[in-house]
Design a protein around this motif. Structure first.
Motif, PDB file in Angstrom:
ATOM      1  N   SER A 139      25.404  17.406  -7.858  1.00 18.17           N
ATOM      2  CA  SER A 139      25.421  15.974  -7.560  1.00 18.17           C
ATOM      3  C   SER A 139      25.975  15.203  -8.748  1.00 18.17           C
ATOM      4  O   SER A 139      25.821  15.609  -9.905  1.00 18.17           O
ATOM      5  CB  SER A 139      24.008  15.481  -7.243  1.00 18.17           C
ATOM      6  N   ALA A 140      26.599  14.063  -8.458  1.00 16.42           N
ATOM      7  CA  ALA A 140      27.066  13.187  -9.528  1.00 16.42           C
ATOM      8  C   ALA A 140      25.897  12.727 -10.384  1.00 16.42           C
ATOM      9  O   ALA A 140      25.996  12.614 -11.600  1.00 16.42           O
ATOM     10  CB  ALA A 140      27.815  11.998  -8.945  1.00 16.42           C
ATOM     11  N   SER A 141      24.774  12.457  -9.766  1.00 13.33           N
ATOM     12  CA  SER A 141      23.544  12.138 -10.492  1.00 13.33           C
ATOM     13  C   SER A 141      22.360  12.585  -9.639  1.00 13.33           C
ATOM     14  O   SER A 141      21.841  13.683  -9.824  1.00 13.33           O
ATOM     15  CB  SER A 141      23.465  10.635 -10.819  1.00 13.33           C
ATOM     16  N   ILE A 142      21.961  11.737  -8.670  1.00  9.78           N
ATOM     17  CA  ILE A 142      20.847  12.092  -7.807  1.00  9.78           C
ATOM     18  C   ILE A 142      21.350  12.802  -6.555  1.00  9.78           C
ATOM     19  O   ILE A 142      22.521  12.688  -6.184  1.00  9.78           O
ATOM     20  CB  ILE A 142      20.017  10.853  -7.415  1.00  9.78           C
ATOM     21  N   GLY A 228      20.396  22.519 -17.821  1.00  6.64           N
ATOM     22  CA  GLY A 228      21.285  21.453 -18.267  1.00  6.64           C
ATOM     23  C   GLY A 228      20.922  20.081 -17.755  1.00  6.64           C
ATOM     24  O   GLY A 228      21.808  19.277 -17.458  1.00  6.64           O
ATOM     25  N   GLY A 229      19.643  19.781 -17.637  1.00  9.32           N
ATOM     26  CA  GLY A 229      19.213  18.475 -17.159  1.00  9.32           C
ATOM     27  C   GLY A 229      19.198  18.334 -15.650  1.00  9.32           C
ATOM     28  O   GLY A 229      18.905  17.249 -15.127  1.00  9.32           O
ATOM     29  N   ASP A 230      19.521  19.416 -14.920  1.00  2.19           N
ATOM     30  CA  ASP A 230      19.504  19.404 -13.462  1.00  2.19           C
ATOM     31  C   ASP A 230      18.373  20.277 -12.931  1.00  2.19           C
ATOM     32  O   ASP A 230      18.027  21.306 -13.528  1.00  2.19           O
ATOM     33  CB  ASP A 230      20.830  19.921 -12.885  1.00  2.19           C
ATOM     34  N   THR A 231      17.822  19.871 -11.794  1.00  2.00           N
ATOM     35  CA  THR A 231      16.855  20.685 -11.079  1.00  2.00           C
ATOM     36  C   THR A 231      17.598  21.570 -10.088  1.00  2.00           C
ATOM     37  O   THR A 231      18.497  21.122  -9.386  1.00  2.00           O
ATOM     38  CB  THR A 231      15.845  19.800 -10.325  1.00  2.00           C
TER      39      THR A 231
END
Length: 289
Positions: A139-142, A228-231
């Motif tokens: 995802s781009a963010s969320i 890397g900051g992603d779930t």
């Protein structure tokens, strides 16, 4: 006016210090969902390994009239396999003889808690398999509905069999929230669309199911890996992506201990394995943690 002297007060009597109230809160722990979303078999007999077969396929080609066609690579049928190696998870509790004699924690309670702990461990192990999927949608963010649908596209594009079976999207609670928020903000029409209403208003079930959107069943739980900051969430085919081998139930034994401290040992274990079967039948969904 000052305090009155020589009054028999509450503290003059011998009182019970604590009384258990009627209310008992359950532990704040996750529900289990992954074991129901995969191909499941019992333990292999006489060995700790089992092979899941992956069928090969053949290719045809055009052939001119009166032309010989010798056996070639297109006609060689080769099956492959993935191996499951059975392991065990376990939990051990010691209950003092004082607790056993005078306390309120029973042997049945210990056995039930052991079973729940083992189930959560296996569920988290199965969730970790999402990280091993080679195809990813980031995802781009969320997380968005489009991200989930792109994951579905990748699975269909890989010609995963049984496309008529609803895919399973196992999201984090944040990912589920983001999907609901996107639906709400998409416009008033969602309130007249039963498909949208199901995932917005549906009550989470014991198996983590939170609703369906078209041909995709959504589940929300905790315990996902992060990178890397992603779930790391995922969408996958429940018949062909993951597999599990499980004993019928955990085994428990009870032993009295004396020289080691006068307690009763409760030990439980369960044999199992969970593994990735067909990599292209699942896609990991990465969105901001």
């Amino acid at each position: 006016m000052g305090a009155v002297s020589n009054i028999t007060e509450f503290g003059n009597s011998v009182n019970v210090t604590d009384v258990l109230a009627a209310g008992i809160s359950p532990a704040l722990v996750k529900a289990n969902c992954m074991m129901n979303l995969m191909h499941v078999e019992g333990l292999p007999a006489g060995t700790m390994t089992a092979k899941l077969v992956k069928k090969g396929s053949l290719s045809a080609a055009s052939l001119a009239e009166s032309t010989a066609l010798a056996p070639n690579g297109d006609g060689e049928l080769t099956d492959t396999s993935v191996s499951a190696t059975i392991a065990k998870c376990a939990v051990v509790s010691g209950v003092s003889v004082e607790q056993g004699q005078f306390g309120s924690i029973s042997a049945d309670r210990i056995a039930a808690e052991h079973g729940a702990a083992i189930a959560r461990f296996i569920d988290n192990d199965a969730l970790s398999l999402l990280s091993g999927l080679s195809t990813a949608v980031t995802s781009a963010s969320i997380l968005t509905i489009d991200d989930v649908m792109l994951g579905q596209f990748n699975i269909f594009n890989s010609e995963c069999p049984n496309k008529e079976v609803p895919l399973k999207a196992v999201l984090s609670h944040r990912g589920h929230y983001n999907i609901k928020k996107e639906i709400v903000q998409s416009g008033a029409s969602v309130w007249t669309n039963q498909s949208f209403l199901e995932i917005l208003a549906g009550t989470p079930q014991n198996n983590c199911h939170v609703g369906s959107l078209g041909p995709i069943d959504f589940y929300a739980t905790s315990g996902h890996a992060t990178v890397g900051g992603d779930t790391v969430q995922g969408i996958f085919h429940p018949m062909w992506c993951f597999a599990g081998f499980f004993a019928p139930a955990p085994m428990t034994w009870v032993k009295a201990k004396g020289s080691e401290g006068f307690y009763t040992e409760y030990a439980s274990y369960m044999f199992y394995d969970v593994l990735e079967w067909n990599d292209l039948c699942g896609v990991k969904l990465l969105s901001d943690t």
